[in-house]
Design an enzyme around this catalytic site. Structure first.
Site, mmCIF file in Angstrom:
data_model
loop_
_atom_site.group_PDB
_atom_site.id
_atom_site.type_symbol
_atom_site.label_atom_id
_atom_site.label_comp_id
_atom_site.label_asym_id
_atom_site.label_seq_id
_atom_site.Cartn_x
_atom_site.Cartn_y
_atom_site.Cartn_z
ATOM 1 N N LYS A 123 64.287 62.255 8.453
ATOM 2 C CA LYS A 123 65.339 61.237 8.608
ATOM 3 C C LYS A 123 65.543 60.411 7.349
ATOM 4 O O LYS A 123 66.554 59.723 7.224
ATOM 5 C CB LYS A 123 65.053 60.349 9.824
ATOM 6 C CG LYS A 123 65.193 61.126 11.123
ATOM 7 C CD LYS A 123 65.543 60.273 12.313
ATOM 8 C CE LYS A 123 65.953 61.181 13.467
ATOM 9 N NZ LYS A 123 66.375 60.517 14.646
ATOM 10 N N LYS A 207 68.038 71.733 13.597
ATOM 11 C CA LYS A 207 68.003 71.386 15.014
ATOM 12 C C LYS A 207 69.371 70.882 15.504
ATOM 13 O O LYS A 207 70.036 70.142 14.770
ATOM 14 C CB LYS A 207 66.948 70.282 15.201
ATOM 15 C CG LYS A 207 66.654 69.931 16.631
ATOM 16 C CD LYS A 207 65.642 68.795 16.729
ATOM 17 C CE LYS A 207 66.295 67.443 16.602
ATOM 18 N NZ LYS A 207 65.573 66.337 17.259
ATOM 19 N N LYS A 210 72.165 65.041 18.360
ATOM 20 C CA LYS A 210 73.324 64.225 18.757
ATOM 21 C C LYS A 210 73.870 63.422 17.591
ATOM 22 O O LYS A 210 75.008 62.987 17.633
ATOM 23 C CB LYS A 210 72.985 63.347 19.963
ATOM 24 C CG LYS A 210 71.767 62.468 19.842
ATOM 25 C CD LYS A 210 71.634 61.613 21.095
ATOM 26 C CE LYS A 210 70.443 61.964 21.941
ATOM 27 N NZ LYS A 210 69.144 61.586 21.368
#
Ligand code: AQP
Length: 348
Positions: A123, A207, A210
């Site tokens: 991230k 992956k 969302k």
């Protein structure tokens, strides 16, 4: 040793898991987590499911959207088969035991443990890590608190959460050792099914997420039948036909992903799917997958939109869930305060 200590202790089976309302739920959340949450509930195990809104704010969330997404996620859980009478369903911020225990775990966990987390690295990759929130760094400590505030023993998750659960085990072990207690269980991850890692429809090595900027990369549980079909038909693939065995999917991440999605939706193994479609071109396989996805997801989508028409009822359901969750977590966290030497003399 405190009076709160119960040694030796066996821990009754209790399932806890959560999903961040940081966007709409995806097919990845459904196959990797939600579908299996329902299966665990239906096996008659005690199940506690949480919409982890405090986790969601580790990255910026627009307040109005966060409220909407939290209700939508609750509607998604119920539409997928979570029965609020049999499972406890609530949003994290309504049960303060989570953040209280998370602070204590921040003092148990080590900086080195956190900095080794691949989700933290992913991230912040290519970004200024110094500008990331402290909450994002400490995310796994709050996740451990979510689980251990209920002394949960089993946590159904997708593959991506395995490392965080190992850290949760480390925190439980260190707490028990530091305070010479057998207070927290060492949780077991439950990573099962044909699609424990659903990949992006645009890139089979990433992956499905969302928060991916491309809406084409994922199927949202709110997508209508037409959108689902279009996204699957446009999904990236290679030019080869499907092989007749799973080994033939090696080095074909996009093909493997679509086969795994088919298998998970149909309740088959990937081996069965490649046998059934051996030699088929994607021109044949993709429409079959699209039909299957629409058949499985459309009832959930329409039930979600029906539930979303009554937000007050959703708020009532998760409020009731929060009260039931609090009744379990509060005494556990109060015992933790006692174990670590905090005075609790305030009269309430
Ligand atoms: N692609 C996936 N395949 C299988 N399982 C998945 N899960 C998430 N994506 C996939 C599982 O869903 C549960 C809830 O995940 P989360 O919402 O708490 O966080 P996440 O894993 O970070 O999911 P996202 O969609 O990638 O969220 P953002 O984009 O906000 O970071 C977990 O059990 C997870 O394993």
């Amino acid at each position: 040793m405190s009076d709160a200590v119960q040694t030796p202790q066996t821990f009754p089976t209790r399932i806890f898991s959560g999903i961040q309302p940081s966007g709409g739920l995806t097919l990845g959340n459904y196959l990797g987590a939600l579908k299996r949450f329902v299966e665990k509930q239906d096996e008659g195990i005690e199940t506690i499911y949480c919409l982890v809104d405090m986790h969601a704010i580790t990255v910026w969330q627009d307040p109005e959207k966060l409220r909407q997404q939290t209700r939508e996620a609750a509607a998604g859980f119920i539409a997928a088969g979570i029965d609020p009478a049999r499972s406890i369903l609530f949003n994290q911020s309504q049960v303060t035991a989570h953040v209280e225990l998370a602070w204590i775990f921040n003092c148990i966990a080590r900086m080195g443990w956190m900095s080794r987390m691949t989700q933290w690295k992913d991230k912040t990759a290519g970004k200024d890590a110094e500008a990331a929130s402290l909450g994002l760094f400490a995310y796994p400590s709050l996740m451990a608190a979510d689980i251990l505030a209920y002394k949960a023993t089993h946590v159904p998750v997708g593959e991506d959460q395995k490392q965080h659960l190992e850290l949760c085990r480390d925190i439980a072990i260190k707490f028990n050792n530091d305070y010479k207690v057998n207070f927290f269980p060492v949780v077991e991850p439950v990573i099962e099914g044909a699609a424990t890692r659903v990949m992006s429809l645009r890139d089979g090595t990433k992956k499905m997420s969302k928060s991916d900027p491309s809406d084409q990369s994922r199927i949202n549980l709110t997508d209508d039948a037409d959108t689902i079909s279009k996204k699957i038909r446009k999904a990236k693939t290679d030019m080869d036909p499907l092989p007749d065995n799973v080994a033939g999917l090696k080095d074909r991440p996009e093909a493997r992903n679509l086969v795994n999605i088919y298998a998970a939706l149909a309740g088959h193994t990937a081996a069965q799917v490649v046998q059934d479609y051996a030699g088929a071109q994607f021109g044949t396989f993709k429409p079959a997958l699209a039909d299957l996805a629409v058949a499985k997801l459309s009832p959930i989508t329409s039930e979600m939109s029906r539930l979303m028409k009554d937000p007050a009822e959703i708020d009532r359901i998760i409020g009731e869930g929060a009260a039931r969750a609090d009744a379990i977590a509060r005494p556990i966290v109060d015992q933790v305060y006692d174990i670590i030497g905090m005075i609790r003399s305030r009269q309430v």
